[in-house]
Design an enzyme around this catalytic site. Structure first.
Site, PDB file in Angstrom:
ATOM      1  CE1 TYR A 105      -3.898   2.228   0.448  1.00  0.00           C
ATOM      2  CE2 TYR A 105      -2.717   3.159   2.313  1.00  0.00           C
ATOM      3  CZ  TYR A 105      -3.755   3.212   1.408  1.00  0.00           C
ATOM      4  OH  TYR A 105      -4.671   4.242   1.475  1.00  0.00           O
ATOM      5  CG  ASP A 106       3.070   2.023   3.531  1.00  0.00           C
ATOM      6  OD1 ASP A 106       1.825   1.991   3.610  1.00  0.00           O
ATOM      7  OD2 ASP A 106       3.806   1.837   4.512  1.00  0.00           O
TER       8      ASP A 106
END
Length: 340
Positions: A164-165
């Site tokens: 996600y990051d």
């Protein structure tokens, strides 16, 4: 005398109100934020095309919008190209809770990166302005506090959260490269913790977790000692910020932090929810997950100066509305179980 075979359109005076309406695509439009955004855009008189693959989005979030003739729902996965004629694009498609985005981390990265490429390609083809719903996870476990937009972050590229990051970080790269190389009008919002109605009760986010556990009288699970901090923004304030950013002058590209700068600890949040629900729940403490940020607080100076935006809803006011929403879900679930 008019020919009865020729159909005659019916004039609706309300049509005059929508002559300047835009056709707007919202990807991830059935999700928590997306559903609220669709409703707000329709309220302004725009035509809204909601695209969602319904992995985390829910049709129930859109039920009250389905009768609107200016609203359309399309089942679509943004990892595949989408062809539509639109004036603006809000790219919100991507699982946002750790529970969901870690379920299929490869697909999460594809959604963030391929989705950005496909939506930017659409924006380039039709000349649409496009907004990217980025995230405070861009900053990782920050070494700067509060976080300003010029801070480049402290992110583990190979951890469990990195799908996600790093996916969102790559999406930001793509947005600015398309802007520089192709002249696409872009807007990038870095969204901090947001809560409110339409959150999924089982999405693993801290507000929904604590409320559901408190309503059930179950132990409230805190990871670590509970002294890690977050800043919680009510959904109506966040949607207002997104729309202000989209409507800002073309030279305002972002990134711009959108979130509530009032910081509190996770333990304080849990204790507040227990008090507001009248729950008998006790706190239990478990091991802190890998790369879970210790501090999270947005510096919203840019949003104040460039968008004239600041959150208005106080935490307990927003929690009261959110608790009421989840209480109805619990009551409906219990009623359904009793009828079986």
């Amino acid at each position: 005398m008019s020919d009865p075979k020729i159909p005659r359109g019916e004039f609706d005076p309300d049509d005059l109100l929508h002559l300047s309406a835009k056709r707007i695509l919202v990807t991830g439009g059935a999700g928590f934020l997306g559903s609220h955004l669709c409703a707000a855009l329709l309220k302004q008189g725009h035509e809204v095309l909601c695209a969602d693959n319904f992995f985390t989005g829910r049709r129930g979030n859109l039920r009250h919008l389905l009768g609107n003739p200016r609203f359309e729902v399309m089942r679509h996965d943004v990892t595949f190209p989408l062809y539509a004629e639109v004036d603006e694009i809000y790219n919100l498609a991507c699982p946002a809770s750790p529970f969901h985005y870690q379920h299929d981390p490869v697909q999460t990265t594809k959604t963030a990166v391929h989705g950005a490429i496909n939506m930017l390609g659409l924006a380039k083809r039709v000349g649409a302005r496009i907004l990217q719903a980025s995230t405070s996870e861009i900053y990782g476990d920050p070494q700067v506090h509060p976080q300003t937009e010029d801070y480049v972050g402290y992110v583990n590229p190979i951890g469990k959260r990195s799908c996600y990051d790093e996916g969102k970080r790559c999406a930001e790269t793509l947005f600015f490269d398309y802007h520089r190389q192709h002249g696409i009008e872009i807007k990038v919002a870095r969204i901090f913790n947001t809560y409110g109605p339409n959150m999924h009760p089982d999405d693993g986010r801290v507000v929904s977790n604590f409320i559901m556990q408190a309503l059930a009288g179950e132990p409230i699970t805190i990871y670590g000692k509970g002294d890690q901090t977050r800043s919680f923004c009510f959904v109506s304030d966040l949607i207002d910020g997104l729309m202000r950013l989209m409507g800002s002058p073309s030279e305002v590209t972002g990134p711009i932090n959108l979130g509530n700068p009032v910081e509190l600890s996770i333990r304080q949040l849990a204790e507040t929810i227990i008090r507001m629900t009248g729950s008998t729940s006790k706190l239990v403490f478990e091991t802190l997950p890998q790369d879970d940020p210790i501090k999270r607080q947005p510096d919203i100076t840019r949003a104040r100066n460039l968008l004239d935006w600041t959150p208005k809803v106080q935490l307990e006011e927003g929690l009261e509305t959110t608790i009421e929403y989840f209480s109805k879900i619990v009551a409906a679930t219990q009623g359904a179980a009793e009828r079986k």
